[in-house]
Design a protein around this motif. Structure first.
Motif, PDB file in Angstrom:
ATOM      1  N   GLU A 165       0.824  -1.214   0.000  1.00  0.00           N
ATOM      2  CA  GLU A 165       0.000   0.000   0.000  1.00  0.00           C
ATOM      3  C   GLU A 165       0.857   1.263   0.000  1.00  0.00           C
ATOM      4  O   GLU A 165       0.434   2.299  -0.486  1.00  0.00           O
ATOM      5  N   LEU A 166       2.077   1.142   0.541  1.00  0.00           N
ATOM      6  CA  LEU A 166       2.987   2.284   0.541  1.00  0.00           C
ATOM      7  C   LEU A 166       3.322   2.676  -0.893  1.00  0.00           C
ATOM      8  O   LEU A 166       3.314   3.850  -1.256  1.00  0.00           O
ATOM      9  N   GLN A 168       1.514   1.854  -3.510  1.00  0.00           N
ATOM     10  CA  GLN A 168       0.288   2.310  -4.174  1.00  0.00           C
ATOM     11  C   GLN A 168      -0.016   3.756  -3.812  1.00  0.00           C
ATOM     12  O   GLN A 168      -0.453   4.533  -4.663  1.00  0.00           O
ATOM     13  N   ALA A 169       0.213   4.108  -2.551  1.00  0.00           N
ATOM     14  CA  ALA A 169      -0.010   5.495  -2.138  1.00  0.00           C
ATOM     15  C   ALA A 169       0.879   6.429  -2.945  1.00  0.00           C
ATOM     16  O   ALA A 169       0.438   7.489  -3.392  1.00  0.00           O
ATOM     17  N   ALA A 170       2.126   6.015  -3.146  1.00  0.00           N
ATOM     18  CA  ALA A 170       3.054   6.846  -3.916  1.00  0.00           C
ATOM     19  C   ALA A 170       2.609   6.941  -5.372  1.00  0.00           C
ATOM     20  O   ALA A 170       2.703   7.998  -5.994  1.00  0.00           O
ATOM     21  N   ILE A 171       2.101   5.828  -5.911  1.00  0.00           N
ATOM     22  CA  ILE A 171       1.625   5.851  -7.300  1.00  0.00           C
ATOM     23  C   ILE A 171       0.469   6.828  -7.440  1.00  0.00           C
ATOM     24  O   ILE A 171       0.414   7.638  -8.364  1.00  0.00           O
ATOM     25  N   VAL A 172      -0.479   6.767  -6.480  1.00  0.00           N
ATOM     26  CA  VAL A 172      -1.611   7.692  -6.517  1.00  0.00           C
ATOM     27  C   VAL A 172      -1.116   9.131  -6.396  1.00  0.00           C
ATOM     28  O   VAL A 172      -1.649  10.042  -7.018  1.00  0.00           O
ATOM     29  N   ASP A 173      -0.060   9.334  -5.620  1.00  0.00           N
ATOM     30  CA  ASP A 173       0.518  10.672  -5.478  1.00  0.00           C
ATOM     31  C   ASP A 173       1.281  11.115  -6.726  1.00  0.00           C
ATOM     32  O   ASP A 173       1.797  12.224  -6.769  1.00  0.00           O
ATOM     33  N   GLY A 174       1.382  10.222  -7.688  1.00  0.00           N
ATOM     34  CA  GLY A 174       2.010  10.596  -8.951  1.00  0.00           C
ATOM     35  C   GLY A 174       3.487  10.269  -9.055  1.00  0.00           C
ATOM     36  O   GLY A 174       4.171  10.783  -9.924  1.00  0.00           O
TER      37      GLY A 174
END
Lengths: 276, 387
Positions: A165-166, A168-174
């Motif tokens: 999830e870490l 994925q969070a970064a991916i969502v943050d771009g």
């Protein structure tokens, strides 16, 4: 739980036995290196004299200082290059889904399966072709062959334990993969980098066979080869005092490194063993 | 108006593991839609498909009228709050919150105003210099929400955001999220397996099972008018009682049922000709809609008590009607002993009947039980809006 006297004394006897077993050889080397060469074969358990001639002699009789510098250069460059390649490899092996990933991991492991002697002649040709014979670069290159497989494996395992999830969070943050690796993952991998880096350093520091084969002149040698080739006045005499002194000197950097990174090593070796 | 539209969306893993066979769904703008269902129902997968963290196997996803099916997550105008918070452990709260803006290349001043605005709303201002490990669970959760808010998303995705908190904190954060909504001009999609969260937060609920939408609509509609036995049993706590019954007689919309524990045949109104004689059915009734009565004369069933729980403001009695497990919600003073037989009666406004395929056969249009909370319910998406 409180231990009884018998239990705790048994425990400490065991601790002493293990410590003696592992530390005695080094202690013996220290004691021997401080002896006068003429008393070398008298059995003495405590240092009786402090003769520094062995220590000064190895620096005078041969370019031992240069050898130490060579070793430092080779081991450090091996660690830096190795970690750089291994981190990149580990990220893709741990986080990017592609076909044949498992197979690739197995192949990497299989590389470390071959004994050094088996690849020696091939490696020799390679190093000659690159023009790295009798040069520290040749050793750095050849040491990759045994440091890379285990660093890649260890770092892949560490990287897999980082929460998905870490990322994925970064991916969502771009974040791009490069930013994920450098800004999110690497800061979290300090202990594992210290552990693998240190293991690679020790392996490179101790290596003998490649170093013997790929160097020619005394000035290009690394410490293990230099020690191995210390010779006495005649072929019937082994200068044990000098050999012991040299061994003590080259052990010191390793001890210092381990002490510095001790905390991170312990947390690195046990990281992920239990769910946090 | 950030409407989210899913058209024929499917997700298959490794070419054989079908998680979502085919979903059509329209999530209205500026509303909070909750995906709810048991674990493995595909609700999290659906959320990740909307986020772009998983690639669809088929179909299209539109956000704000734009086809984003193959866009990167950061280009979809979404932000996401993860179950584990997924805060960057080595960064301070401030650094966590500015991360996305920094990557997007916003100016320093803009980042600063934006972060402090959001920190203000979430009461994070005194914590901005702390690392995540120095925060409590509730504070971490607020940072995770803050990190998402900073990006000013059109669509705000929350993946079981409260499941890592203890019960008291969960209630607190639930209210917090309801409050944050007022500040927020965004479409929200919220995934949970907790039906209380679904009931309390949602404008619309989508109940999922096995990757298929079982029912969707405003919470009270679903609560009072469940489409099938699964939905009826999933929403409500304690969950609905299902009493085994056979159709004794069906005549147009009048049906009567018989079964073990029935004092006499129970007659009910169903959709005309929806049942057959002798069909195995379930009478569904919520615990609060079974009333204890004094005499067999006034009762519908005999109930055998097994265990009683006292909860202060009410009591629960677990027992059997015939072979069916049942729960009664009773007044706090009411006492029974194990194996006591008591008489119970159905509240005539609130029974449900499920046929042998577990579908509801009650015509809810004749019932006036709920007022819909949402003005614009989410709906099965169809390509032609006039159909």
């Amino acid at each position: 739980m409180k231990r009884s006297l018998i239990e705790s004394s048994f425990l400490w006897i065991c601790v002493l036995l293990v410590s003696a077993f592992s530390l005695f050889p080094f202690y013996w080397a220290v004691v021997s290196s401080l002896k006068d060469p003429s008393k070398m074969f008298e059995v003495e358990y405590w240092p009786t004299s402090f003769e520094w001639t062995n220590y000064t002699a190895i620096f005078q009789e041969q370019p031992f200082g240069t050898n130490i510098l060579n070793s430092l250069l080779v081991a450090s460059s091996t660690v830096i290059l190795c970690l750089f390649v291994a981190v990149l490899a580990a990220y893709s092996l741990a986080r990017v889904e592609f076909k044949g990933r498992g197979l690739l991991l197995m192949v990497i492991l299989a590389v470390s399966m071959f004994p050094q002697v088996a690849v020696l002649s091939g490696m020799f040709e390679l190093i000659r072709a690159f023009g790295l014979y009798n040069h520290w670069g040749g050793l750095t290159l050849s040491y990759m062959i045994f440091t890379l497989p285990f660093t890649i494996w260890l770092l892949t395992t560490f990287m897999r334990q980082l929460p998905r999830e870490l990322e994925q969070a970064a991916i969502v943050d771009g974040a791009t993969p490069w930013i994920i690796l450098t800004k999110v993952f690497l800061p979290l991998m300090g202990p594992s980098l210290a552990t693998t880096g240190l293991l690679a350093f020790i392996a490179a520091w101790n290596e003998f066979l490649f170093a013997l084969t790929f160097t020619l002149s005394q000035e290009a040698r690394t410490v293990p080869v230099a020690i191995g080739l210390i010779s006495g006045a005649s072929s019937f005499e082994s200068p044990w005092g000098r050999i012991m002194a040299a061994s003590v000197i080259v052990t010191v950097p390793l001890v210092v490194l381990v002490l510095i990174f001790q905390k991170s090593i312990v947390s690195g070796l046990t990281a992920g063993a239990i769910k946090e | 108006m950030a409407e989210v539209v899913l058209e024929n969306v499917s997700k298959v893993y490794n070419g054989k593991n079908t998680i979502i066979p085919n979903i059509n769904l329209r999530l209205p703008a500026n509303q909070l839609t909750v995906f709810v269902g048991p674990s493995g129902c595909g609700k999290s997968t659906l959320l990740k498909l909307i986020a772009g963290l998983e690639e669809v196997s088929g179909g299209t996803i539109k956000i704000k009228g734009k086809d984003v099916t193959h866009s990167a997550p950061s280009r979809r105008g979404i932000a996401m709050v993860f179950q584990s918070y997924a805060l960057y452990p080595h960064m301070t709260v401030y650094e966590n919150m500015e991360f996305a803006l920094k990557i997007a290349g916003s100016s320093k001043e803009r980042i600063k105003t934006r972060v402090s605005e959001v920190a203000q709303i979430l009461q994070l201002t005194p914590l901005l210099d702390r690392k995540p490990r120095q925060l409590s669970g509730g504070q971490r959760q607020r940072v995770a929400i803050g990190r998402a808010l900073v990006r000013e998303p059109d669509v705000f995705l929350l993946d079981e955001p409260l499941s890592n908190l203890d019960a008291a904190l969960r209630v607190e954060m639930r209210i917090e999220i309801a409050k944050i909504r007022l500040h927020l001009n965004a479409t929200m999609v919220y995934v949970t397996h907790d039906q209380v969260e679904a009931m309390t937060l949602a404008d619309n609920i989508v109940v999922l099972r096995g990757g298929v939408i079982e029912q969707m609509g405003p919470p009270l509609d679903i609560y009072h008018k469940p489409a099938n036995r699964f939905v009826a049993g999933f929403l409500g706590s304690p969950s609905m009682n299902f009493i085994e019954a056979q159709v004794a007689q069906i005549n147009g919309s009048r049906a009567s049922f018989k079964g073990e524990g029935f004092i006499r045949d129970y007659s009910a109104t169903v959709r005309p000709d929806s049942l057959k004689n002798n069909e195995n059915t379930y009478i569904g009734i919520r615990p609060e809609h079974l009333d204890v009565v004094d005499s067999a004369q006034a009762a519908d069933f005999t109930f055998t008590a097994l265990v009683q729980e006292h909860l202060g403001d009410h009591g629960l009695i677990y027992g059997l009607i015939g072979n069916s497990k049942c729960v009664l919600k009773v007044k706090p003073m009411f006492r029974v002993k194990t194996a006591d037989q008591i008489f119970v009666k159905i509240d005539i406004q609130h029974y449900h009947v499920f046929d042998s395929k577990e579908q509801s056969v009650v015509d809810y249009t004749t019932r006036n039980v709920s007022s819909a909370k949402s003005e614009e319910p989410c709906q099965k998406h169809t390509n032609n809006p006039n159909s």
